[in-house]
Design a protein around this motif. Structure first.
Motif, mmCIF file in Angstrom:
data_model
loop_
_atom_site.group_PDB
_atom_site.id
_atom_site.type_symbol
_atom_site.label_atom_id
_atom_site.label_comp_id
_atom_site.label_asym_id
_atom_site.label_seq_id
_atom_site.Cartn_x
_atom_site.Cartn_y
_atom_site.Cartn_z
ATOM 1 N N GLY A 268 16.712 73.192 -11.078
ATOM 2 C CA GLY A 268 15.432 73.785 -10.697
ATOM 3 C C GLY A 268 14.321 73.285 -11.606
ATOM 4 N N VAL A 269 13.098 73.281 -11.086
ATOM 5 C CA VAL A 269 11.998 72.681 -11.836
ATOM 6 C C VAL A 269 11.632 73.474 -13.090
ATOM 7 C CG1 VAL A 269 11.012 71.495 -9.847
ATOM 8 C CG2 VAL A 269 10.248 73.801 -10.391
ATOM 9 N N SER A 270 12.009 74.751 -13.159
ATOM 10 C CA SER A 270 11.702 75.520 -14.362
ATOM 11 C C SER A 270 12.394 74.915 -15.586
ATOM 12 C CB SER A 270 12.114 76.985 -14.200
ATOM 13 O OG SER A 270 11.586 77.769 -15.257
ATOM 14 N N TYR A 271 13.606 74.387 -15.402
ATOM 15 C CA TYR A 271 14.300 73.699 -16.496
ATOM 16 C C TYR A 271 13.857 72.242 -16.601
ATOM 17 C CZ TYR A 271 17.640 77.325 -17.894
ATOM 18 O OH TYR A 271 18.223 78.453 -18.408
ATOM 19 N N LEU A 272 13.726 71.566 -15.457
ATOM 20 C CA LEU A 272 13.368 70.155 -15.460
ATOM 21 C C LEU A 272 12.044 69.918 -16.181
ATOM 22 C CD1 LEU A 272 13.820 67.220 -14.477
ATOM 23 C CD2 LEU A 272 12.635 67.867 -12.364
ATOM 24 N N TYR A 273 11.079 70.822 -15.987
ATOM 25 C CA TYR A 273 9.740 70.634 -16.553
ATOM 26 C C TYR A 273 9.538 71.373 -17.877
ATOM 27 C CZ TYR A 273 8.357 68.689 -12.016
ATOM 28 O OH TYR A 273 8.249 67.912 -10.892
ATOM 29 N N SER A 274 10.595 71.909 -18.440
ATOM 30 C CA SER A 274 10.451 72.703 -19.662
ATOM 31 C C SER A 274 10.386 71.828 -20.907
ATOM 32 C CB SER A 274 11.630 73.672 -19.795
ATOM 33 O OG SER A 274 12.833 72.959 -20.062
ATOM 34 N N LEU A 275 9.802 72.383 -21.955
ATOM 35 C CA LEU A 275 9.925 71.836 -23.298
ATOM 36 C C LEU A 275 10.615 72.913 -24.123
ATOM 37 C CD1 LEU A 275 9.428 69.706 -25.454
ATOM 38 C CD2 LEU A 275 7.204 70.771 -25.904
ATOM 39 N N PRO A 276 11.953 72.859 -24.229
ATOM 40 C CA PRO A 276 12.682 73.939 -24.904
ATOM 41 C C PRO A 276 12.197 74.148 -26.344
ATOM 42 C CG PRO A 276 14.182 72.478 -23.727
ATOM 43 C CD PRO A 276 12.839 71.818 -23.705
ATOM 44 N N ASN A 277 12.135 75.415 -26.746
ATOM 45 C CA ASN A 277 11.703 75.754 -28.104
ATOM 46 C C ASN A 277 12.509 75.006 -29.153
ATOM 47 O OD1 ASN A 277 10.452 77.634 -26.500
ATOM 48 N ND2 ASN A 277 11.463 79.408 -27.404
ATOM 49 N N LYS A 278 13.792 74.843 -28.869
ATOM 50 C CA LYS A 278 14.682 74.255 -29.867
ATOM 51 C C LYS A 278 14.268 72.843 -30.251
ATOM 52 C CE LYS A 278 18.203 74.699 -26.972
ATOM 53 N NZ LYS A 278 17.581 74.773 -25.631
ATOM 54 N N VAL A 279 13.644 72.106 -29.320
ATOM 55 C CA VAL A 279 13.246 70.722 -29.609
ATOM 56 C C VAL A 279 12.292 70.695 -30.795
ATOM 57 C CG1 VAL A 279 11.983 68.724 -28.728
ATOM 58 C CG2 VAL A 279 13.649 69.885 -27.270
ATOM 59 N N SER A 280 11.273 71.542 -30.752
ATOM 60 C CA SER A 280 10.304 71.582 -31.849
ATOM 61 C C SER A 280 10.886 72.231 -33.101
ATOM 62 C CB SER A 280 9.044 72.325 -31.409
ATOM 63 O OG SER A 280 8.450 71.670 -30.307
ATOM 64 N N ASP A 281 11.814 73.180 -32.924
ATOM 65 C CA ASP A 281 12.488 73.767 -34.091
ATOM 66 C C ASP A 281 13.262 72.697 -34.854
ATOM 67 O OD1 ASP A 281 11.582 76.344 -33.677
ATOM 68 O OD2 ASP A 281 13.282 76.930 -32.452
ATOM 69 N N TYR A 282 13.986 71.839 -34.127
ATOM 70 C CA TYR A 282 14.712 70.746 -34.775
ATOM 71 C C TYR A 282 13.745 69.803 -35.486
ATOM 72 C CZ TYR A 282 18.581 72.064 -31.569
ATOM 73 O OH TYR A 282 19.555 72.729 -30.868
ATOM 74 N N ILE A 283 12.651 69.478 -34.809
ATOM 75 C CA ILE A 283 11.680 68.550 -35.390
ATOM 76 C C ILE A 283 11.114 69.102 -36.692
ATOM 77 C CG2 ILE A 283 9.364 67.561 -35.055
ATOM 78 C CD1 ILE A 283 10.131 67.225 -32.059
#
Length: 365
Positions: A268-283
């Motif tokens: 679904g597009v809600s996941y496809l178009y997301s920027l998960p919080n964890k990505v920036s947490d890792y960064i």
């Protein structure tokens, strides 16, 4: 100026709502946050007023209905002519719009995701109910924030509204982070244990990896299923479920990881178009990533070499990318992670919120 903020959860781990509240508090607004007791009433301390509506319903379907009515009454009792409302996600929007119309005060809609496109609604009758509600309510929305450029493009195409993009990313970590010499190496997943997060495939990738432990921070409806998968694959000594943690505690664990995973599935597009919080947490924690090739993650990857990308969920492919990151080492990605961390931080996002609120004030009061 008073800000009444409402959201359907118990407030305890909602990092986006917490960051928005603190940003507005520091800008000298009076904050009053309203949640509910769904999934418990953990003790909390906040530097602003908050309350949680007590729901008697035992199923989510009826809890939503109960919340709409009780939130409407709560907002009506707290709002004045000098109030701005914030509705977080579709499940709190209707009561806010009703109170907005009745008292002639503005409401800002903060959509954390595309609610009607969540995987949990796919193929179910309840999706039609939420979509019906969304189609009736969205034309009434004048001010809106959302979490990614792709979400904003979707809402603009679907409802002819152009939200401002306020990404749900953490505050900058400014202190120096030391990289431990982990033996075994640590790969990490943090977030909800829901469907379509790529966690089963990550667990199965452990069959192709050696001298690595997989730590999973979070909880959710798929936890038992994932724990059974670990037992089935005889990986009990190599996969650890650490449960739900407070953001600060989670951040300390994140800093110790060698690789962070973000492997959402296109359900679904809600996941496809997301920027998960964890990505920036890792960064922010200077942890390189293995991530799926979704639009928002690829936007970042094109700017900064912060890790490796997988194009599918084949466990063997995931394992190969994890090996590559570990062989390169954290220092290999450090310079790019530091560059990304200066851009992908809440300090760069919160000015957009203040600017929006000043606009709302100027146009309504």
């Amino acid at each position: 100026m008073k800000i009444l903020i409402s959201v359907f959860n118990n407030l305890y781990t909602d990092q986006r709502v917490e960051k928005v509240c603190r940003t507005l508090l520091e800008a000298d607004y009076e904050i009053d946050l309203i949640g509910n007791n769904w999934e418990g009433l953990p003790e909390m301390e906040r530097p602003y007023s908050f309350s949680r509506i007590k729901l008697k319903s035992k199923t989510l379907r009826f809890a939503y209905i109960e919340f709409q009515w009780k939130l409407y009454k709560k907002l009506l009792g707290k709002a004045t002519s000098e109030t701005i409302l914030i509705a977080n996600d579709l499940d709190s929007l209707w009561p806010n719009l009703l109170v907005s119309k009745k008292l002639k005060i503005p409401v800002i809609y903060d959509s954390h995701e595309i609610f009607t496109e969540m995987p949990s609604l796919k193929g179910r009758f309840v999706k039609k109910v939420w979509k019906f509600l969304e189609k009736r309510l969205m034309p009434k929305v004048k001010y809106m924030m959302t979490e990614s450029e792709s979400y904003a493009e979707w809402f603009q195409k679907e409802y002819l509204i152009k939200p401002i993009v306020v990404r749900n990313i953490p505050r900058r970590i400014t202190e120096e982070i030391s990289f431990p010499e982990n033996k075994p190496k640590i790969i990490l997943y943090q977030g909800a244990l829901n469907q379509s997060r790529g966690i089963p495939q990550a667990i199965e990738s452990m069959n192709y990896l050696e001298n690595i432990v997989f730590k999973i921070i979070g909880d959710g409806p798929k936890r038992n299923e994932l724990e059974n998968l670990v037992k089935e694959k005889k990986l009990e000594n190599r996969v650890q479920f650490l449960g739900k943690m407070l953001p600060n505690d989670m951040r300390e664990i994140t800093k110790t990881a060698d690789v962070g995973l973000s492997l959402e599935e296109n359900n679904g597009v809600s996941y496809l178009y997301s920027l998960p919080n964890k990505v920036s947490d890792y960064i922010q924690a200077k942890v390189p990533l293995v991530m799926i090739n979704f639009p928002e993650m690829m936007r970042i990857k094109r700017q900064f070499n912060i890790g490796e990308v997988v194009e599918n969920h084949n466990p063997q492919i995931i394992a190969e990318k994890i090996k590559k990151v570990i062989e390169n080492g954290r220092n290999f990605y450090l310079e790019e992670l530091e560059k990304a961390g200066k851009v992908l931080c809440w300090e760069e996002e919160e000015n957009k919120i203040i600017k929006l609120f000043k606009k709302v004030e100027a146009e309504n009061f």
